[in-house]
Design a protein around this motif. Structure first.
Motif, PDB file in Angstrom:
ATOM      1  N   VAL A   1       0.831  -1.211   0.000  1.00  0.00           N
ATOM      2  CA  VAL A   1       0.000   0.000   0.000  1.00  0.00           C
ATOM      3  C   VAL A   1       0.862   1.255   0.000  1.00  0.00           C
ATOM      4  O   VAL A   1       0.620   2.201  -0.764  1.00  0.00           O
ATOM      5  CB  VAL A   1      -0.950  -0.009   1.221  1.00  0.00           C
ATOM      6  N   LEU A   2       1.879   1.283   0.861  1.00  0.00           N
ATOM      7  CA  LEU A   2       2.755   2.458   0.936  1.00  0.00           C
ATOM      8  C   LEU A   2       3.550   2.633  -0.355  1.00  0.00           C
ATOM      9  O   LEU A   2       3.780   3.756  -0.816  1.00  0.00           O
ATOM     10  CB  LEU A   2       3.697   2.333   2.124  1.00  0.00           C
ATOM     11  N   ALA A   3       3.972   1.521  -0.953  1.00  0.00           N
ATOM     12  CA  ALA A   3       4.687   1.607  -2.233  1.00  0.00           C
ATOM     13  C   ALA A   3       3.772   2.173  -3.311  1.00  0.00           C
ATOM     14  O   ALA A   3       4.205   2.970  -4.160  1.00  0.00           O
ATOM     15  CB  ALA A   3       5.201   0.225  -2.643  1.00  0.00           C
ATOM     16  N   ALA A   4       2.495   1.790  -3.281  1.00  0.00           N
ATOM     17  CA  ALA A   4       1.535   2.324  -4.251  1.00  0.00           C
ATOM     18  C   ALA A   4       1.343   3.818  -4.062  1.00  0.00           C
ATOM     19  O   ALA A   4       1.219   4.570  -5.039  1.00  0.00           O
ATOM     20  CB  ALA A   4       0.202   1.594  -4.111  1.00  0.00           C
ATOM     21  N   CYS A   5       1.364   4.271  -2.819  1.00  0.00           N
ATOM     22  CA  CYS A   5       1.174   5.700  -2.527  1.00  0.00           C
ATOM     23  C   CYS A   5       2.351   6.559  -2.992  1.00  0.00           C
ATOM     24  O   CYS A   5       2.205   7.777  -3.162  1.00  0.00           O
ATOM     25  CB  CYS A   5       0.961   5.904  -1.031  1.00  0.00           C
ATOM     26  N   SER A   6       3.506   5.940  -3.194  1.00  0.00           N
ATOM     27  CA  SER A   6       4.677   6.708  -3.639  1.00  0.00           C
ATOM     28  C   SER A   6       4.477   7.309  -5.022  1.00  0.00           C
ATOM     29  O   SER A   6       5.234   8.193  -5.444  1.00  0.00           O
ATOM     30  CB  SER A   6       5.927   5.819  -3.637  1.00  0.00           C
ATOM     31  N   ALA A   7       3.445   6.852  -5.751  1.00  0.00           N
ATOM     32  CA  ALA A   7       3.167   7.392  -7.095  1.00  0.00           C
ATOM     33  C   ALA A   7       2.750   8.850  -7.045  1.00  0.00           C
ATOM     34  O   ALA A   7       2.770   9.536  -8.075  1.00  0.00           O
ATOM     35  CB  ALA A   7       2.074   6.567  -7.770  1.00  0.00           C
ATOM     36  N   VAL A   8       2.387   9.345  -5.857  1.00  0.00           N
ATOM     37  CA  VAL A   8       2.006  10.755  -5.728  1.00  0.00           C
ATOM     38  C   VAL A   8       3.155  11.674  -6.150  1.00  0.00           C
ATOM     39  O   VAL A   8       2.937  12.700  -6.801  1.00  0.00           O
ATOM     40  CB  VAL A   8       1.588  11.065  -4.274  1.00  0.00           C
ATOM     41  N   ILE A   9       4.379  11.302  -5.813  1.00  0.00           N
ATOM     42  CA  ILE A   9       5.536  12.158  -6.105  1.00  0.00           C
ATOM     43  C   ILE A   9       5.751  12.331  -7.603  1.00  0.00           C
ATOM     44  O   ILE A   9       5.832  13.476  -8.091  1.00  0.00           O
ATOM     45  CB  ILE A   9       6.799  11.608  -5.419  1.00  0.00           C
ATOM     46  N   PRO A  10       5.841  11.241  -8.401  1.00  0.00           N
ATOM     47  CA  PRO A  10       5.994  11.464  -9.842  1.00  0.00           C
ATOM     48  C   PRO A  10       4.784  12.139 -10.482  1.00  0.00           C
ATOM     49  O   PRO A  10       4.932  12.879 -11.454  1.00  0.00           O
ATOM     50  CB  PRO A  10       6.209  10.054 -10.402  1.00  0.00           C
ATOM     51  N   LEU A  11       3.585  11.910  -9.939  1.00  0.00           N
ATOM     52  CA  LEU A  11       2.400  12.572 -10.479  1.00  0.00           C
ATOM     53  C   LEU A  11       2.514  14.089 -10.356  1.00  0.00           C
ATOM     54  O   LEU A  11       2.197  14.834 -11.285  1.00  0.00           O
ATOM     55  CB  LEU A  11       1.144  12.081  -9.754  1.00  0.00           C
ATOM     56  N   LEU A  12       2.984  14.545  -9.219  1.00  0.00           N
ATOM     57  CA  LEU A  12       3.163  15.985  -9.013  1.00  0.00           C
ATOM     58  C   LEU A  12       4.220  16.544  -9.958  1.00  0.00           C
ATOM     59  O   LEU A  12       4.091  17.663 -10.463  1.00  0.00           O
ATOM     60  CB  LEU A  12       3.547  16.265  -7.553  1.00  0.00           C
ATOM     61  N   CYS A  13       5.282  15.765 -10.204  1.00  0.00           N
ATOM     62  CA  CYS A  13       6.334  16.202 -11.132  1.00  0.00           C
ATOM     63  C   CYS A  13       5.787  16.348 -12.552  1.00  0.00           C
ATOM     64  O   CYS A  13       6.167  17.275 -13.284  1.00  0.00           O
ATOM     65  CB  CYS A  13       7.495  15.211 -11.127  1.00  0.00           C
ATOM     66  N   CYS A  14       4.875  15.446 -12.936  1.00  0.00           N
ATOM     67  CA  CYS A  14       4.334  15.454 -14.305  1.00  0.00           C
ATOM     68  C   CYS A  14       3.514  16.708 -14.594  1.00  0.00           C
ATOM     69  O   CYS A  14       3.459  17.169 -15.733  1.00  0.00           O
ATOM     70  CB  CYS A  14       3.445  14.241 -14.528  1.00  0.00           C
ATOM     71  N   LEU A  15       2.860  17.241 -13.572  1.00  0.00           N
ATOM     72  CA  LEU A  15       1.964  18.371 -13.780  1.00  0.00           C
ATOM     73  C   LEU A  15       2.693  19.619 -14.262  1.00  0.00           C
ATOM     74  O   LEU A  15       2.074  20.530 -14.816  1.00  0.00           O
ATOM     75  CB  LEU A  15       1.213  18.674 -12.477  1.00  0.00           C
ATOM     76  N   ARG A  16       4.010  19.656 -14.094  1.00  0.00           N
ATOM     77  CA  ARG A  16       4.774  20.848 -14.472  1.00  0.00           C
ATOM     78  C   ARG A  16       5.301  20.777 -15.905  1.00  0.00           C
ATOM     79  O   ARG A  16       5.947  21.705 -16.368  1.00  0.00           O
ATOM     80  CB  ARG A  16       5.942  21.030 -13.493  1.00  0.00           C
ATOM     81  N   ILE A  17       5.042  19.691 -16.597  1.00  0.00           N
ATOM     82  CA  ILE A  17       5.521  19.541 -17.975  1.00  0.00           C
ATOM     83  C   ILE A  17       4.709  20.436 -18.914  1.00  0.00           C
ATOM     84  O   ILE A  17       3.472  20.408 -18.897  1.00  0.00           O
ATOM     85  CB  ILE A  17       5.421  18.077 -18.448  1.00  0.00           C
ATOM     86  N   ALA A  18       5.402  21.226 -19.720  1.00  0.00           N
ATOM     87  CA  ALA A  18       4.734  22.090 -20.715  1.00  0.00           C
ATOM     88  C   ALA A  18       4.361  21.234 -21.926  1.00  0.00           C
ATOM     89  O   ALA A  18       5.025  21.261 -22.969  1.00  0.00           O
ATOM     90  CB  ALA A  18       5.650  23.237 -21.109  1.00  0.00           C
ATOM     91  N   ASN A  19       3.280  20.502 -21.803  1.00  0.00           N
ATOM     92  CA  ASN A  19       2.950  19.464 -22.779  1.00  0.00           C
ATOM     93  C   ASN A  19       2.580  20.037 -24.151  1.00  0.00           C
ATOM     94  O   ASN A  19       3.035  19.554 -25.185  1.00  0.00           O
ATOM     95  CB  ASN A  19       1.800  18.610 -22.240  1.00  0.00           C
TER      96      ASN A  19
END
Length: 459
Positions: free
Chosen positions: A429-447
């Motif tokens: 469960v905790l390993a699954a929650c670690s996906a929050v960090i890369p998700l936040l990083c993705c939001l800053r991409i000028a797609n």
């Protein structure tokens, strides 16, 4: 066949050789241990030595290519690899094995960054997504086939043939490099080697890799933490020094490029975490759910099929959708797959476990193939060598860090007194929650800007 297709073929063959050697060794451990009467701990260093040699030589790849030329360096690295492979197969003690594996890693460590630099320089930005898909398919094929083929060699012949399996491919790669690659003059004969940077970076990487390895062992966790901390401090000193130099060993300024930095972080938090999750999942499925080793090993088949679909899909839609939606989708699917493992409790939940591996394979590979495609889009050709070196160091560290973090997380939870099955579930469960960090990083991409740039180049 076009020239760039020939260069890409040599690179992909060298990449395959390196990955086979990284994943095939573990299947021979039991037989090696019986023959040399060796415990598990030193046997682990047969693989660790290869990874350490590979990682330590990568920072030198850019400087060496400028001094002697990329073609010569690629051929030299293949020759070193071939000699070391023969040394590994002829070893008569575990220390000899470990030493030759280190030399073998040094040869293999130059294959990927040099081959990657030569290949990506021949492809324009909008063409690199399909090239990256080919790279990721090789990255999928090698770990999927290596253990099975290695097991056949151990059962039918000898553990020595496990290490010789890659020798024919290395020889073919050397012949093709000699015949297909154009001779190139050294680009910077007068460039000086950053000796102080080499020394500090080597010490830092060695301490970090050894620290991460030891930290994952509960009985040596304190020693591992100390080594890791010292390594981080030394690395911090190297970074401060490198940023002040005009010609550092590694051009760390390239990490300031947002898309390159984000792709590196994605690799740490998705493929890296998956490596750790898959390790403890092997123990969980066998020891807690009572699955056979063959059945657990078969879990990687649906994982491989899902990965193949994700990698193929990335190559087709990357230029249309851009990296941000692919990263976000991959992170979410991977997270759901990891979380599903916490819903299993007995062998009747085999289908749930299979679904979990399918989702992890698709999500993790969608992220890794997108990261491979996105990382070098905005890199100038003259920066590709340094960027490739940084990328491959980050890739190696992601595997070590993922295994260490998830193993340490499970050990800490298990030490609290929770039942073992609940400790596994909470770790998932905790390993699954670690996906929050890369998700936040993705939001800053000028797609939108990136898609426009790719479409303009394609025209």
């Amino acid at each position: 066949m076009t020239y760039r297709a020939r260069v890409a073929s040599v690179y992909l063959l060298g990449f395959f050789v390196d990955l086979v050697n990284m994943f095939i060794a573990s299947v021979a451990y039991p037989e090696i241990g019986r023959q040399f009467d060796a415990p598990v701990s030193p046997l682990a260093w047969i693989s660790n030595s290869y990874i350490l040699g590979l990682t330590l030589v990568i920072p030198l790849s850019s400087w060496l290519a400028k001094r002697i030329g990329a073609r010569r360096l690629l051929m030299f690295s293949l020759l070193v690899f071939i000699i070391a492979t023969c040394g590994v197969s002829a070893s008569f003690s575990v220390p000899q094995l470990i030493a030759w594996r280190g030399v073998q890693g040094m040869g293999g460590g130059l294959l990927i960054p040099i081959g990657q630099t030569m290949t990506y320089a021949l492809y324009r930005s909008h063409e690199r997504a399909k090239l990256s898909s080919a790279v990721m398919l090789v990255a999928l094929l090698a770990p999927a086939l290596s253990p099975a083929i290695g097991g056949l060699f151990v059962d039918s012949l000898s553990w020595r043939w496990v290490f010789l399996a890659s020798l024919p491919f290395a020889v073919v790669a050397l012949i093709l490099a000699r015949c297909w690659l154009k001779p190139d003059a050294p680009a910077e004969k007068g460039a000086r080697l950053d000796l102080s940077g080499l020394a500090s970076a080597s010490v830092a990487l060695t301490l970090i890799l050894i620290g991460l390895t030891v930290l994952g062992e509960s009985h040596h966790a304190q020693l591992g933490a100390v080594l890791l901390l010292i390594g981080i401090v030394v690395m911090g000193g190297y970074v401060r020094s490198a940023m002040k130099k005009s010609s550092p060993l590694l051009n760390l300024r390239l990490i300031k490029e947002p898309l390159f930095r984000t792709s590196m972080l994605i690799y740490q938090f998705v493929p890296g975490i998956f490596t750790g999750v898959s390790l403890i999942a092997m123990f969980y499925l066998q020891n807690q759910l009572g699955m056979s080793a063959a059945k657990v090993g078969a879990m990687m088949l649906p994982w491989a099929l899902a990965s193949f679909v994700a990698i193929t899909l990335t190559g087709k839609i990357f230029n249309v959708l851009g990296p941000r939606p692919l990263f976000i989708t991959g992170c979410l699917i991977h997270s759901v797959g990891v979380g599903l493992l916490a819903l299993t409790g007995h062998t009747a939940h085999t289908l749930v476990a299979v679904l979990a591996f399918i989702l992890m394979g698709f999500g993790s590979s969608l992220c890794s193939s997108t990261a491979q495609s996105a990382a070098f889009i905005r890199m100038a050709n003259e920066d590709l060598a340094d960027a490739s070196a940084l990328w491959n160091i980050n890739r190696q560290l992601s595997f070590c860090l993922g295994v260490t973090l998830i193993s340490l997380l499970f050990n800490v939870i298990a030490d609290t007194g929770l039942p073992v099955d609940q400790a596994y579930h909470l770790s998932f469960v905790l390993a699954a929650c670690s996906a929050v960090i890369p998700l936040l990083c993705c939001l800053r991409i000028a797609n939108k800007t990136l898609i426009f740039t790719l479409n303009q180049e394609q025209k």
